[in-house]
Every structure is written in structure tokens, then in C-alpha cells.
Design a protein around this motif. Structure first.
Motif, PDB file in Angstrom:
ATOM      1  N   GLN A   1       0.848  -1.197   0.000  1.00  0.00           N
ATOM      2  CA  GLN A   1       0.000   0.000   0.000  1.00  0.00           C
ATOM      3  C   GLN A   1       0.877   1.238   0.000  1.00  0.00           C
ATOM      4  N   TYR A   2       0.462   2.264  -0.757  1.00  0.00           N
ATOM      5  CA  TYR A   2       1.211   3.521  -0.810  1.00  0.00           C
ATOM      6  C   TYR A   2       0.247   4.654  -1.161  1.00  0.00           C
ATOM      7  N   ILE A   3       0.706   5.875  -0.995  1.00  0.00           N
ATOM      8  CA  ILE A   3      -0.079   7.071  -1.322  1.00  0.00           C
ATOM      9  C   ILE A   3       0.527   7.710  -2.564  1.00  0.00           C
ATOM     10  N   ASP A   4      -0.305   7.956  -3.574  1.00  0.00           N
ATOM     11  CA  ASP A   4       0.137   8.601  -4.810  1.00  0.00           C
ATOM     12  C   ASP A   4      -0.673   9.884  -4.991  1.00  0.00           C
ATOM     13  N   GLN A   5      -0.032  11.022  -4.805  1.00  0.00           N
ATOM     14  CA  GLN A   5      -0.669  12.338  -4.919  1.00  0.00           C
ATOM     15  C   GLN A   5      -1.957  12.409  -4.098  1.00  0.00           C
ATOM     16  N   GLY A   6      -1.874  11.949  -2.853  1.00  0.00           N
ATOM     17  CA  GLY A   6      -2.997  12.009  -1.930  1.00  0.00           C
ATOM     18  C   GLY A   6      -4.018  10.894  -2.097  1.00  0.00           C
ATOM     19  N   THR A   7      -3.785   9.958  -2.997  1.00  0.00           N
ATOM     20  CA  THR A   7      -4.720   8.861  -3.246  1.00  0.00           C
ATOM     21  C   THR A   7      -4.141   7.555  -2.725  1.00  0.00           C
ATOM     22  N   LEU A   8      -4.952   6.806  -1.997  1.00  0.00           N
ATOM     23  CA  LEU A   8      -4.530   5.513  -1.480  1.00  0.00           C
ATOM     24  C   LEU A   8      -4.483   4.500  -2.626  1.00  0.00           C
ATOM     25  N   CYS A   9      -3.342   3.830  -2.776  1.00  0.00           N
ATOM     26  CA  CYS A   9      -3.149   2.853  -3.856  1.00  0.00           C
ATOM     27  C   CYS A   9      -2.535   1.578  -3.298  1.00  0.00           C
ATOM     28  N   ARG A  10      -2.662   0.505  -4.078  1.00  0.00           N
ATOM     29  CA  ARG A  10      -2.030  -0.768  -3.743  1.00  0.00           C
ATOM     30  C   ARG A  10      -1.426  -1.375  -4.995  1.00  0.00           C
ATOM     31  N   ARG A  11      -0.159  -1.721  -4.884  1.00  0.00           N
ATOM     32  CA  ARG A  11       0.570  -2.389  -5.966  1.00  0.00           C
ATOM     33  C   ARG A  11       0.594  -3.881  -5.631  1.00  0.00           C
ATOM     34  N   PHE A  12       0.504  -4.748  -6.652  1.00  0.00           N
ATOM     35  CA  PHE A  12       0.422  -6.180  -6.387  1.00  0.00           C
ATOM     36  C   PHE A  12       0.891  -6.996  -7.587  1.00  0.00           C
ATOM     37  N   GLN A  13       1.080  -8.276  -7.339  1.00  0.00           N
ATOM     38  CA  GLN A  13       1.291  -9.266  -8.387  1.00  0.00           C
ATOM     39  C   GLN A  13       0.177 -10.286  -8.246  1.00  0.00           C
ATOM     40  N   ALA A  14      -0.284 -10.827  -9.371  1.00  0.00           N
ATOM     41  CA  ALA A  14      -1.374 -11.803  -9.321  1.00  0.00           C
ATOM     42  C   ALA A  14      -1.145 -12.906 -10.340  1.00  0.00           C
ATOM     43  N   THR A  15      -1.503 -14.108  -9.944  1.00  0.00           N
ATOM     44  CA  THR A  15      -1.535 -15.209 -10.899  1.00  0.00           C
ATOM     45  C   THR A  15      -2.980 -15.398 -11.316  1.00  0.00           C
ATOM     46  N   ARG A  16      -3.150 -15.872 -12.543  1.00  0.00           N
ATOM     47  CA  ARG A  16      -4.488 -16.168 -13.063  1.00  0.00           C
ATOM     48  C   ARG A  16      -4.434 -17.534 -13.736  1.00  0.00           C
ATOM     49  N   GLU A  17      -5.147 -18.487 -13.158  1.00  0.00           N
ATOM     50  CA  GLU A  17      -5.260 -19.824 -13.734  1.00  0.00           C
ATOM     51  C   GLU A  17      -6.646 -19.921 -14.357  1.00  0.00           C
ATOM     52  N   SER A  18      -6.683 -20.093 -15.689  1.00  0.00           N
ATOM     53  CA  SER A  18      -7.960 -20.169 -16.381  1.00  0.00           C
ATOM     54  C   SER A  18      -7.905 -21.270 -17.423  1.00  0.00           C
ATOM     55  N   PHE A  19      -8.989 -21.442 -18.159  1.00  0.00           N
ATOM     56  CA  PHE A  19      -9.037 -22.498 -19.172  1.00  0.00           C
ATOM     57  C   PHE A  19      -7.961 -22.323 -20.232  1.00  0.00           C
ATOM     58  N   ASP A  20      -7.471 -21.108 -20.415  1.00  0.00           N
ATOM     59  CA  ASP A  20      -6.456 -20.870 -21.449  1.00  0.00           C
ATOM     60  C   ASP A  20      -5.034 -20.876 -20.910  1.00  0.00           C
ATOM     61  N   GLY A  21      -4.843 -21.240 -19.644  1.00  0.00           N
ATOM     62  CA  GLY A  21      -3.498 -21.368 -19.106  1.00  0.00           C
ATOM     63  C   GLY A  21      -3.284 -20.577 -17.828  1.00  0.00           C
ATOM     64  N   VAL A  22      -2.026 -20.476 -17.457  1.00  0.00           N
ATOM     65  CA  VAL A  22      -1.628 -19.759 -16.242  1.00  0.00           C
ATOM     66  C   VAL A  22      -0.809 -18.545 -16.655  1.00  0.00           C
ATOM     67  N   ALA A  23      -1.088 -17.413 -16.039  1.00  0.00           N
ATOM     68  CA  ALA A  23      -0.360 -16.181 -16.368  1.00  0.00           C
ATOM     69  C   ALA A  23      -0.045 -15.427 -15.086  1.00  0.00           C
ATOM     70  N   LEU A  24       0.996 -14.605 -15.154  1.00  0.00           N
ATOM     71  CA  LEU A  24       1.419 -13.775 -14.025  1.00  0.00           C
ATOM     72  C   LEU A  24       1.288 -12.314 -14.432  1.00  0.00           C
ATOM     73  N   PHE A  25       0.701 -11.517 -13.565  1.00  0.00           N
ATOM     74  CA  PHE A  25       0.455 -10.102 -13.850  1.00  0.00           C
ATOM     75  C   PHE A  25       1.012  -9.239 -12.728  1.00  0.00           C
ATOM     76  N   LYS A  26       1.331  -7.994 -13.072  1.00  0.00           N
ATOM     77  CA  LYS A  26       1.622  -6.987 -12.052  1.00  0.00           C
ATOM     78  C   LYS A  26       0.565  -5.906 -12.235  1.00  0.00           C
ATOM     79  N   GLY A  27       0.075  -5.424 -11.121  1.00  0.00           N
ATOM     80  CA  GLY A  27      -1.018  -4.476 -11.200  1.00  0.00           C
ATOM     81  C   GLY A  27      -0.917  -3.364 -10.190  1.00  0.00           C
ATOM     82  N   ASP A  28      -1.817  -2.405 -10.359  1.00  0.00           N
ATOM     83  CA  ASP A  28      -1.868  -1.232  -9.514  1.00  0.00           C
ATOM     84  C   ASP A  28      -3.331  -0.812  -9.417  1.00  0.00           C
ATOM     85  N   ALA A  29      -3.835  -0.675  -8.199  1.00  0.00           N
ATOM     86  CA  ALA A  29      -5.216  -0.252  -7.983  1.00  0.00           C
ATOM     87  C   ALA A  29      -5.226   0.931  -7.021  1.00  0.00           C
ATOM     88  N   CYS A  30      -6.116   1.879  -7.278  1.00  0.00           N
ATOM     89  CA  CYS A  30      -6.221   3.064  -6.419  1.00  0.00           C
ATOM     90  C   CYS A  30      -7.676   3.364  -6.123  1.00  0.00           C
TER      91      CYS A  30
END
Length: 133
Positions: free
Chosen positions: A89-118
């Protein structure tokens, strides 16, 4: 013994296709599922639904309770699942944000993502970045 040998040769010849004509394809049988066109791509809708599920898990995670452990997520609508890690968790220009990594296992395979949500206001969150590694 000779009769047995003749029977074995006859069976072997039938199995090898000797004396049999090639079967023809019956082109009169048509189903509605085979139009010749590619099926509509619903992968984007499934991916979007999974991203929403990941966003909800990221935004509602209790970082103190998680203590750096991966968080599991699952989307019953798509059957996809995975885990969220490296959640910071971090603050970006006064906005609360969260940086993360996520795996996604679906019918089309497994993938790794990096993301950012605010936070987008009034408790709502939005994904600012969701990129494949």
C-alpha cells in the motif's frame, strides 16, 4: 491348423483395410453449431470479470492480517482462480493505492500479472495497471 491360419489372415486383412472401400463423408449432416465462422471471443469478457474479482480482493485485503502471505482469489463466473502477492500500500498524490502481483489460472493457461489499484472516491477502487509479466 490350416483353417486357423486362413482365419487369422482374413481377420488381419480386414483390420488392415484390404478389400474395403474408403468411407465417404456424409455432407448432408449439418448442425447449427458449425457455421464455418470463428466463435465470438468471450475471453475478453472473462478476463475483465477476473480483473474485477482481483481488484475486489486487492481493495478489501487486510494487509496486517495477510502479513505478506499470498491471498487466494476465485471467480465463480469464469472458473478462474489464482493468488495475489507482493501487495504493498502507498499514497500517490494524496490517493490511497495498492501495488500487487497476481496469478491467473484459467481455461487458457496460467499467467502472471503486475497491477496497480487506487481508490477512485467514495470507497470505490479502480485498476490503473494490469500487465502481464
Amino acid at each position: 491348423m490350416l483353417a486357423g491360419l486362413a482365419t487369422c489372415l482374413a481377420v488381419a486383412a480386414c483390420g488392415a483395410g484390404f478389400g474395403a472401400s474408403e468411407p465417404e463423408v456424409d455432407r448432408t449432416v449439418v448442425t447449427g453449431a458449425l457455421s464455418g465462422e470463428a466463435p465470438p471471443a468471450n475471453g475478453d469478457a472473462a478476463r475483465s470479470s477476473d480483473i474485477t474479482t482481483i481488484r475486489n480482493a486487492v481493495s478489501s485485503a487486510d494487509l496486517e492480517e495477510a502479513a505478506g502471505q499470498p491471498l487466494a482469489w476465485a471467480n465463480s463466473d469464469t472458473g478462474s482462480r489464482g493468488s495475489i502477492s507482493a501487495l504493498v500500500q502507498y499514497i500517490d498524490q494524496g490517493t490511497l493505492c495498492r501495488r500487487f502481483q497476481a496469478t491467473r489460472e484459467s481455461f487458457d493457461g496460467v499467467a502472471l500479472f503486475k497491477g496497480d489499484a487506487c481508490q477512485a472516491g467514495q470507497g470505490a477502487w479502480r485498476i490503473r495497471a494490469f500487465d502481464a509479466f
